[in-house]
Write an enzyme that holds these catalytic residues in place. Structure first.
Site, mmCIF file in Angstrom:
data_model
loop_
_atom_site.group_PDB
_atom_site.id
_atom_site.type_symbol
_atom_site.label_atom_id
_atom_site.label_comp_id
_atom_site.label_asym_id
_atom_site.label_seq_id
_atom_site.Cartn_x
_atom_site.Cartn_y
_atom_site.Cartn_z
ATOM 1 N N THR A 44 0.845 -1.210 0.000
ATOM 2 C CA THR A 44 0.000 0.000 0.000
ATOM 3 C C THR A 44 0.874 1.251 0.000
ATOM 4 O OG1 THR A 44 -1.789 -1.085 1.156
ATOM 5 C CG2 THR A 44 -1.625 1.286 1.482
ATOM 6 N N ARG A 88 -14.020 -7.406 -0.856
ATOM 7 C CA ARG A 88 -13.418 -7.076 0.447
ATOM 8 C C ARG A 88 -12.797 -5.666 0.407
ATOM 9 N NH1 ARG A 88 -8.073 -5.359 2.086
ATOM 10 N NH2 ARG A 88 -7.766 -5.968 4.245
ATOM 11 N N ASP A 99 -8.667 -1.038 5.276
ATOM 12 C CA ASP A 99 -8.670 0.237 6.007
ATOM 13 C C ASP A 99 -8.316 1.440 5.146
ATOM 14 O OD1 ASP A 99 -6.055 -0.987 5.784
ATOM 15 O OD2 ASP A 99 -5.304 0.648 7.025
ATOM 16 N N THR A 108 -0.598 1.416 6.774
ATOM 17 C CA THR A 108 -0.482 0.233 5.926
ATOM 18 C C THR A 108 -0.360 -0.999 6.813
ATOM 19 O OG1 THR A 108 0.918 -0.956 4.357
ATOM 20 C CG2 THR A 108 2.025 0.667 5.722
#
Ligand code: ASP
Length: 326
Positions: free
Chosen positions: A192, A220, A223, A243
């Site tokens: 990320t 899915r 965050d 991350t």
């Protein structure tokens, strides 16, 4: 005479205990490219150099904005776009794939001046999901959109649209195949990207973009696009991009929790980051955060073996790191 002497002694004592205030650089930019298991032994010199070059490119893009007096918001978007375009990181091109072999991208952005925020999830055709998140923030009057509507909205707004295959790289296909065969290597899990910045006006901003987790079930969402979990910015406290294992970061409200600790407990960026990552760890989650506090303190913290990261500021500082002891 005695009074004068006592006064002089008191003054000397106060001088020695006085803390030297740490000067805030005129601007600061922190970036990350994901946290996880990074081992020197498993990283080839070519990979190591390619990651460092990618991080430097992102620092360069964001620093250019800030050094010319630009806004923190533009700087975090610029830095994240560069990382989205770099196929080595898990965001934009080079994102990890769902179990069905598709890239489903999530991103969010937040402006610390007024806590406006924009987020998108399950994007499939927008070249730079962070631009779609910013579009949501500035043009929609809403905070978050998910699914095919985001792609339609981005196309209507004139953002660059690409075919879904654009995001898929051979390396991510191999990682997916390994995951499906139950043979994931520790290094398969990270990537990320995110940025936090303070501009010369003292304003904070934060941005995060991801492909999520390798072999995730379709639909899915982690965050990264959740304001308060993967991303948060408020001039009164701090800016955070996270991350890691998204499910745990959502349950701990990581980004907001760090800023709450800074605002309500007066913690430094480092202390707030550590306390919050400890909570994540206690639940069983791993990952990292970059934090830039309103007082200028910074943290690039992780409870993993490494995190791709970088720090640049107006003093000329320019550093990138990968391993925990870098
Ligand atoms: N936090 C991301 C997610 O759960 C993944 C990562 O940061 O590696 O989607």
């Amino acid at each position: 005479m005695r009074g004068w002497l006592l006064g002089f002694v008191a003054m000397l004592a106060s001088c020695t205990t006085m803390e030297t205030p740490v000067a805030k650089p005129q601007w600061t930019l922190l970036i990350h490219g994901g946290a996880g298991v990074m081992r020197r032994a498993e990283m080839t010199p070519e990979m190591d150099a390619a990651y460092r070059a990618g991080l430097n490119d992102a620092l360069e893009a964001g620093s250019k904005v800030l050094a010319s007096g630009g806004q923190a918001l533009d700087a975090v978007e610029a830095a994240v776009r560069v990382l989205e375009d770099n196929p080595n990181f898990n965001a934009g091109r080079g994102a990890v794939l769902t179990r069905e072999g598709v890239a489903e991208l999530d991103a969010s952005i937040m402006d610390g001046r007024d806590r406006r925020a924009g987020a998108v999830a399950q994007v499939r055709t927008v070249r730079n999901p962070i631009r779609a998140a910013r579009h949501v923030m500035e043009q929609s009057g809403r905070v978050m959109f998910a699914g095919p509507e985001v792609d339609k909205m981005a196309a209507a707004a004139g953002l660059e649209i690409v075919p879904p295959e654009y995001f898929i790289t051979p390396r991510r296909k191999e990682q997916l195949a390994r995951a499906m065969a139950g043979a994931v290597t520790p290094m398969d899990r990270y990537g990320t990207v995110g940025a936090v910045a303070m501009d010369s006006q003292g304003n904070l901003a934060s941005a995060t973009s991801t492909g999520g987790m390798n072999a995730k079930p379709p639909g899915r969402v982690g965050d990264s696009p959740i304001i308060g979990a993967g991303t948060y910015a408020d001039n009164a406290s701090c800016a955070v991009s996270a991350t890691g294992d998204g499910e745990y970061f959502i349950r701990v409200s990581v980004a907001r929790m760090i800023c709450a600790r800074v605002a309500m407990q007066g913690m430094s960026a480092e202390a707030a980051a550590q306390a919050t990552l400890d909570e994540v760890k206690a639940l069983g989650g791993t990952g990292g955060v970059i934090v830039l506090s309103h007082d200028g303190s910074t943290a690039l913290s992780m409870n993993t073996e490494g995190m791709f990261r970088g720090h640049a500021d107006a003093t000329g500082k320019r550093e990138v790191g990968i391993y925990v002891d870098d």
